[in-house]
Design a protein around this motif. Structure first.
Motif, PDB file in Angstrom:
ATOM      1  N   VAL A   6       0.846  -1.198   0.000  1.00 26.69           N
ATOM      2  CA  VAL A   6       0.000   0.000   0.000  1.00 26.69           C
ATOM      3  C   VAL A   6       0.879   1.245   0.000  1.00 26.69           C
ATOM      4  CG1 VAL A   6      -1.676   1.336   1.328  1.00 26.69           C
ATOM      5  CG2 VAL A   6      -1.970  -1.141   1.088  1.00 26.69           C
ATOM      6  N   SER A   7       1.899   1.232   0.826  1.00 30.64           N
ATOM      7  CA  SER A   7       2.817   2.366   0.902  1.00 30.64           C
ATOM      8  C   SER A   7       3.518   2.589  -0.436  1.00 30.64           C
ATOM      9  CB  SER A   7       3.839   2.114   2.006  1.00 30.64           C
ATOM     10  OG  SER A   7       4.743   3.187   2.086  1.00 30.64           O
ATOM     11  N   ALA A   8       3.965   1.524  -1.067  1.00 28.71           N
ATOM     12  CA  ALA A   8       4.634   1.634  -2.364  1.00 28.71           C
ATOM     13  C   ALA A   8       3.671   2.161  -3.420  1.00 28.71           C
ATOM     14  CB  ALA A   8       5.203   0.292  -2.788  1.00 28.71           C
ATOM     15  N   ALA A   9       2.439   1.681  -3.398  1.00 29.62           N
ATOM     16  CA  ALA A   9       1.443   2.139  -4.367  1.00 29.62           C
ATOM     17  C   ALA A   9       1.135   3.620  -4.161  1.00 29.62           C
ATOM     18  CB  ALA A   9       0.169   1.305  -4.259  1.00 29.62           C
ATOM     19  N   MET A  10       1.013   4.044  -2.914  1.00 29.31           N
ATOM     20  CA  MET A  10       0.735   5.450  -2.630  1.00 29.31           C
ATOM     21  C   MET A  10       1.911   6.336  -3.042  1.00 29.31           C
ATOM     22  SD  MET A  10      -2.289   5.754  -1.773  1.00 29.31           S
ATOM     23  CE  MET A  10      -2.273   7.459  -1.322  1.00 29.31           C
ATOM     24  N   SER A  11       3.129   5.850  -2.856  1.00 25.13           N
ATOM     25  CA  SER A  11       4.307   6.600  -3.289  1.00 25.13           C
ATOM     26  C   SER A  11       4.296   6.778  -4.801  1.00 25.13           C
ATOM     27  CB  SER A  11       5.589   5.881  -2.874  1.00 25.13           C
ATOM     28  OG  SER A  11       5.744   5.923  -1.484  1.00 25.13           O
ATOM     29  N   GLU A  12       3.902   5.733  -5.496  1.00 25.29           N
ATOM     30  CA  GLU A  12       3.823   5.797  -6.958  1.00 25.29           C
ATOM     31  C   GLU A  12       2.738   6.786  -7.399  1.00 25.29           C
ATOM     32  OE1 GLU A  12       3.386   2.538 -10.439  1.00 25.29           O
ATOM     33  OE2 GLU A  12       4.385   1.875  -8.600  1.00 25.29           O
ATOM     34  N   VAL A  13       1.595   6.754  -6.746  1.00 28.60           N
ATOM     35  CA  VAL A  13       0.510   7.690  -7.059  1.00 28.60           C
ATOM     36  C   VAL A  13       0.966   9.122  -6.795  1.00 28.60           C
ATOM     37  CG1 VAL A  13      -1.784   8.469  -6.329  1.00 28.60           C
ATOM     38  CG2 VAL A  13      -1.359   6.038  -6.708  1.00 28.60           C
TER      39      VAL A  13
END
Length: 64
Positions: A6-13
């Motif tokens: 989730v953290s990685a996905a949010m960083s990408e967003v």
């Protein structure tokens, strides 16, 4: 989904959003610069050749 995913996905967003903001900022700055150049030429303050010559001068600066 784990917390790391989730953290990685949010960083990408976040990164994608920042790039979109930069693209919009770049467009607005380019539009403002183009407008100013056109007005200076229309009012006879500068010529197109003046702008081209100065751009060529600046393009040779060592900060490439």
């Amino acid at each position: 989904m784990t917390t790391n995913r989730v953290s990685a996905a949010m960083s990408e967003v976040n990164l994608i959003a920042q790039l979109a903001d930069l693209k919009e900022d770049n467009y607005q700055l380019t539009l403002a610069l183009s407008t100013l150049m056109e007005l200076l030429v229309e009012r006879g303050i500068l010529t197109h050749d003046d702008i081209v010559h100065k751009a060529e001068q600046l393009d040779t600066y060592p900060y490439k």
